[in-house]
Design a protein around this motif. Structure first.
Motif, PDB file in Angstrom:
ATOM      1  N   ILE A   1      52.222  36.355  24.233  1.00 39.28           N
ATOM      2  CA  ILE A   1      53.399  37.147  24.577  1.00 39.28           C
ATOM      3  C   ILE A   1      54.167  37.422  23.288  1.00 39.28           C
ATOM      4  O   ILE A   1      54.376  36.515  22.474  1.00 39.28           O
ATOM      5  CB  ILE A   1      54.311  36.388  25.567  1.00 39.28           C
ATOM      6  N   ILE A   2      54.547  38.681  23.095  1.00 38.61           N
ATOM      7  CA  ILE A   2      55.295  39.020  21.884  1.00 38.61           C
ATOM      8  C   ILE A   2      56.788  38.966  22.202  1.00 38.61           C
ATOM      9  O   ILE A   2      57.273  39.719  23.055  1.00 38.61           O
ATOM     10  CB  ILE A   2      54.931  40.436  21.370  1.00 38.61           C
ATOM     11  N   PRO A   3      57.515  38.069  21.560  1.00 40.56           N
ATOM     12  CA  PRO A   3      58.951  37.948  21.859  1.00 40.56           C
ATOM     13  C   PRO A   3      59.743  39.100  21.250  1.00 40.56           C
ATOM     14  O   PRO A   3      59.299  39.727  20.279  1.00 40.56           O
ATOM     15  CB  PRO A   3      59.341  36.633  21.175  1.00 40.56           C
ATOM     16  N   ARG A   4      60.889  39.380  21.827  1.00 44.13           N
ATOM     17  CA  ARG A   4      61.825  40.284  21.146  1.00 44.13           C
ATOM     18  C   ARG A   4      62.300  39.576  19.883  1.00 44.13           C
ATOM     19  O   ARG A   4      62.754  38.444  19.933  1.00 44.13           O
ATOM     20  CB  ARG A   4      62.994  40.596  22.080  1.00 44.13           C
ATOM     21  N   ASN A   5      62.128  40.197  18.759  1.00 45.63           N
ATOM     22  CA  ASN A   5      62.388  39.525  17.494  1.00 45.63           C
ATOM     23  C   ASN A   5      62.863  40.561  16.473  1.00 45.63           C
ATOM     24  O   ASN A   5      62.140  41.507  16.158  1.00 45.63           O
ATOM     25  CB  ASN A   5      61.095  38.828  17.027  1.00 45.63           C
ATOM     26  N   ILE A   6      64.042  40.361  15.980  1.00 42.67           N
ATOM     27  CA  ILE A   6      64.664  41.351  15.094  1.00 42.67           C
ATOM     28  C   ILE A   6      63.830  41.594  13.836  1.00 42.67           C
ATOM     29  O   ILE A   6      63.789  42.701  13.293  1.00 42.67           O
ATOM     30  CB  ILE A   6      66.114  40.908  14.742  1.00 42.67           C
ATOM     31  N   ARG A   7      63.125  40.578  13.388  1.00 36.58           N
ATOM     32  CA  ARG A   7      62.323  40.731  12.154  1.00 36.58           C
ATOM     33  C   ARG A   7      61.196  41.746  12.359  1.00 36.58           C
ATOM     34  O   ARG A   7      60.828  42.464  11.430  1.00 36.58           O
ATOM     35  CB  ARG A   7      61.736  39.384  11.712  1.00 36.58           C
ATOM     36  N   LEU A   8      60.660  41.784  13.588  1.00 40.76           N
ATOM     37  CA  LEU A   8      59.622  42.783  13.895  1.00 40.76           C
ATOM     38  C   LEU A   8      60.190  44.191  13.808  1.00 40.76           C
ATOM     39  O   LEU A   8      59.503  45.133  13.407  1.00 40.76           O
ATOM     40  CB  LEU A   8      59.047  42.546  15.299  1.00 40.76           C
ATOM     41  N   ALA A   9      61.444  44.348  14.209  1.00 36.71           N
ATOM     42  CA  ALA A   9      62.067  45.675  14.174  1.00 36.71           C
ATOM     43  C   ALA A   9      62.434  46.079  12.746  1.00 36.71           C
ATOM     44  O   ALA A   9      62.451  47.258  12.416  1.00 36.71           O
ATOM     45  CB  ALA A   9      63.306  45.671  15.067  1.00 36.71           C
ATOM     46  N   GLU A  10      62.704  45.086  11.902  1.00 42.71           N
ATOM     47  CA  GLU A  10      63.105  45.387  10.519  1.00 42.71           C
ATOM     48  C   GLU A  10      61.910  45.715   9.622  1.00 42.71           C
ATOM     49  O   GLU A  10      62.018  46.535   8.711  1.00 42.71           O
ATOM     50  CB  GLU A  10      63.825  44.164   9.910  1.00 42.71           C
ATOM     51  N   ALA A  11      60.786  45.067   9.878  1.00 46.75           N
ATOM     52  CA  ALA A  11      59.649  45.135   8.951  1.00 46.75           C
ATOM     53  C   ALA A  11      59.187  46.568   8.631  1.00 46.75           C
ATOM     54  O   ALA A  11      58.920  46.876   7.456  1.00 46.75           O
ATOM     55  CB  ALA A  11      58.485  44.300   9.497  1.00 46.75           C
ATOM     56  N   PRO A  12      59.109  47.493   9.635  1.00 47.63           N
ATOM     57  CA  PRO A  12      58.585  48.829   9.320  1.00 47.63           C
ATOM     58  C   PRO A  12      59.409  49.573   8.269  1.00 47.63           C
ATOM     59  O   PRO A  12      58.852  50.323   7.464  1.00 47.63           O
ATOM     60  CB  PRO A  12      58.649  49.566  10.667  1.00 47.63           C
ATOM     61  N   SER A  13      60.714  49.347   8.248  1.00 45.02           N
ATOM     62  CA  SER A  13      61.524  50.076   7.274  1.00 45.02           C
ATOM     63  C   SER A  13      61.264  49.564   5.853  1.00 45.02           C
ATOM     64  O   SER A  13      61.652  50.189   4.873  1.00 45.02           O
ATOM     65  CB  SER A  13      63.013  49.975   7.618  1.00 45.02           C
ATOM     66  N   HIS A  14      60.599  48.438   5.741  1.00 47.89           N
ATOM     67  CA  HIS A  14      60.190  47.921   4.431  1.00 47.89           C
ATOM     68  C   HIS A  14      58.730  48.249   4.145  1.00 47.89           C
ATOM     69  O   HIS A  14      58.180  47.826   3.133  1.00 47.89           O
ATOM     70  CB  HIS A  14      60.410  46.402   4.367  1.00 47.89           C
ATOM     71  N   GLY A  15      58.103  48.972   5.073  1.00 49.06           N
ATOM     72  CA  GLY A  15      56.699  49.344   4.889  1.00 49.06           C
ATOM     73  C   GLY A  15      55.785  48.133   4.874  1.00 49.06           C
ATOM     74  O   GLY A  15      54.766  48.112   4.198  1.00 49.06           O
ATOM     75  N   GLN A  16      56.164  47.108   5.642  1.00 45.58           N
ATOM     76  CA  GLN A  16      55.377  45.873   5.620  1.00 45.58           C
ATOM     77  C   GLN A  16      55.085  45.368   7.029  1.00 45.58           C
ATOM     78  O   GLN A  16      55.987  45.345   7.881  1.00 45.58           O
ATOM     79  CB  GLN A  16      56.155  44.766   4.893  1.00 45.58           C
ATOM     80  N   PRO A  17      53.866  44.924   7.276  1.00 48.20           N
ATOM     81  CA  PRO A  17      53.613  44.172   8.503  1.00 48.20           C
ATOM     82  C   PRO A  17      54.415  42.880   8.475  1.00 48.20           C
ATOM     83  O   PRO A  17      54.837  42.419   7.407  1.00 48.20           O
ATOM     84  CB  PRO A  17      52.108  43.876   8.459  1.00 48.20           C
ATOM     85  N   ILE A  18      54.601  42.291   9.637  1.00 46.13           N
ATOM     86  CA  ILE A  18      55.514  41.160   9.749  1.00 46.13           C
ATOM     87  C   ILE A  18      55.083  39.966   8.899  1.00 46.13           C
ATOM     88  O   ILE A  18      55.916  39.254   8.354  1.00 46.13           O
ATOM     89  CB  ILE A  18      55.719  40.743  11.240  1.00 46.13           C
ATOM     90  N   HIS A  19      53.783  39.765   8.730  1.00 46.63           N
ATOM     91  CA  HIS A  19      53.416  38.534   8.004  1.00 46.63           C
ATOM     92  C   HIS A  19      53.644  38.673   6.508  1.00 46.63           C
ATOM     93  O   HIS A  19      53.691  37.671   5.800  1.00 46.63           O
ATOM     94  CB  HIS A  19      52.004  38.049   8.365  1.00 46.63           C
ATOM     95  N   LEU A  20      53.846  39.896   6.018  1.00 50.04           N
ATOM     96  CA  LEU A  20      54.289  40.058   4.630  1.00 50.04           C
ATOM     97  C   LEU A  20      55.818  40.022   4.551  1.00 50.04           C
ATOM     98  O   LEU A  20      56.397  39.535   3.593  1.00 50.04           O
ATOM     99  CB  LEU A  20      53.790  41.393   4.055  1.00 50.04           C
TER     100      LEU A  20
END
Ligand code: ATP
Ligand code: MG
Length: 295
Positions: free
Chosen positions: A211-230
Motif C-alpha cells: 500500500i502506498i501511503p500519502r506522503n509529502i515527500r512523494l509529492a515533492e520529488a518530481p519537482s526535483h526531477g528525482q525518484p523518491i529513493h534519490l
C-alpha cells in the motif's frame, strides 16, 4: 525477455506516474534492467525522471511513428533505469496512428526490438482510454492499476476492467491484471479504510498487499526531477515503493506475497494527516466484474 507492465487508470491523478517512476527506480535499485516508457503527452514521468521533456528528441512520438528506433530514443536516468521520453508530441503521434493499419500494435512491435535488453518495461499511460493506452495494453503482459483510496476511487474501475477484457479478447490474449495498487492511503482516514475494504471484497487477491501511503515527500520529488529513493530514501514513500518492487518480483517468480499489516506500514505522516470530511461510500458499489479479473 522483458515483462511489460502498463500502469493504467483512466481516472486522473490517482498515482499512475508516481507509481511508474518510483517502481522503475525501485526495480533498478534491485539490479533489474528497467525501461520506463512515458506514453502520456503530459510528459510527467519524463520530468519526474530528471529529463527535459521539451528537449528529448527523438522521443516516444518518433518511435510510435517508426521514425526512430527505441534504442536510439532511450536515455539513461540518474536512478539507473532507461527512459523513453514522452511529451505533447505524443498527441500528434496518436492522431497520425489513427489512420494506420494495426494501429494498436505499434508500441508492441517497437518494444520487441529491445525486449531482450530489459527485465521489466513499465509504461506510464495517460488518464484516458485512448489509442495510446490501447497500445500500452496491447503490448503489456500485465496491467498495474493504481487506485486512490478516496471518495469516487472506484468510479470508472468497471469501464477500465471492461476495456482490459475487450483488449484480451481482441488484441492481446495474454494480458493479465498485475494488481490493483492502493495509493495515497491514509490510515487515519476512515474513508480510505472503507474504500480499501471494498476493493478487497470485490477483487480479492488482485489487490496488491503493498500500500502506498500519502506522503509529502512523494509529492515533492518530481519537482526535483528525482525518484523518491534519490530524493529521500528513508521516507515512507520510498520504503513503500521498494516493498512494491519486492512484491512484483515475488509474483513473477510465483512466490506468495509477504503479508504487510496496514497499521505497521501506512500510518500517515503528521503533515499529511488532515482529516477529510466524513462522507459515505454508499452507492460506490461496482458492478461485479467477476469475469474480468482473471489471473
Ligand atoms: P494523471 O492522470 O494526470 O497522469 P497520475 O495518475 O499519473 O495523474 P500522479 O501524477 O502520480 O497521478 O499523482 C497526482 C498528484 O498526487 C501529483 O501531484 C503527485 O505528486 C501526488 N501524489 C501521488 N502519489 C502520492 C502519494 N502517495 N502521496 C502524496 N502525494 C502523491
Ligand atoms: Mg500521470
Amino acid at each position: 525477455m522483458a515483462r511489460i507492465i502498463a500502469v493504467a487508470n483512466q481516472k486522473g491523478g490517482v498515482g499512475k506516474t508516481t507509481s511508474a517512476v518510483n517502481l522503475a527506480a525501485a526495480l533498478a535499485a534491485a539490479k533489474r534492467r528497467v525501461l520506463l516508457v512515458d506514453l502520456d503527452p503530459q510528459g510527467n514521468a519524463t520530468t519526474a525522471s530528471g529529463v527535459n521533456k521539451h528537449e528529448a528528441r527523438p522521443n516516444g512520438c518518433a518511435v510510435l511513428l517508426e521514425e526512430a528506433a527505441v534504442a536510439d530514443a532511450v536515455v539513461t536516468t540518474d536512478a539507473h533505469y532507461d527512459l523513453l521520453p514522452g511529451n505533447g508530441d505524443l498527441t500528434a503521434a496518436e492522431l497520425k496512428l489513427m489512420d494506420t493499419l494495426a494501429r494498436e500494435h505499434r508500441l508492441k512491435e517497437q518494444l520487441a526490438s529491445v525486449a531482450n535488453r530489459y527485465d521489466t518495461i513499465l509504461v506510464d499511460c495517460p488518464p484516458t482510454l485512448n489509442l495510446l493506452t490501447l497500445n500500452a495494453l496491447t503490448a503489456a503482459d500485465g496491467v498495474l492499476i493504481p487506485v486512490q483510496c478516496e471518495f469516487f476511487a472506484l468510479e470508472g474501475l468497471s469501464s477500465l476492467l471492461e476495456t482490459v477484457k475487450a483488449v484480451r479478447q481482441r488484441l492481446n490474449p495474454k494480458l493479465e491484471i498485475e494488481g490493483l495498487l492502493r495509493t495515497m492511503y491514509d490510515v487515519r482516514n476512515n474513508l480510505g479504510n472503507e474504500v480499501s475494504a471494498q476493493l478487497t471484497a470485490h477483487f480479492g487477491d488482485k489487490v496488491l498487499r503493498s500500500i502506498i501511503p500519502r506522503n509529502i515527500r512523494l509529492a515533492e520529488a518530481p519537482s526535483h526531477g528525482q525518484p523518491i529513493h534519490l530524493y529521500d530514501r528513508s521516507s515512507r514513500g520510498a520504503i513503500a515503493y521498494i516493498g512494491l518492487a519486492g512484491e512484483i518480483i515475488r509474483r513473477e517468480r510465483g512466490l506468495p506475497p509477504i503479508p504487510v499489516p496496514v497499521e505497521a506500514s501506512d500510518a500517515a505522516e503528521p503533515e499529511d494527516a488532515a482529516e477529510p470530511p466524513a462522507r459515505s461510500v454508499q452507492g460506490m458499489a461496482l458492478k461485479a466484474p467477476a469475469a474480468n479479473h482473471r489471473d
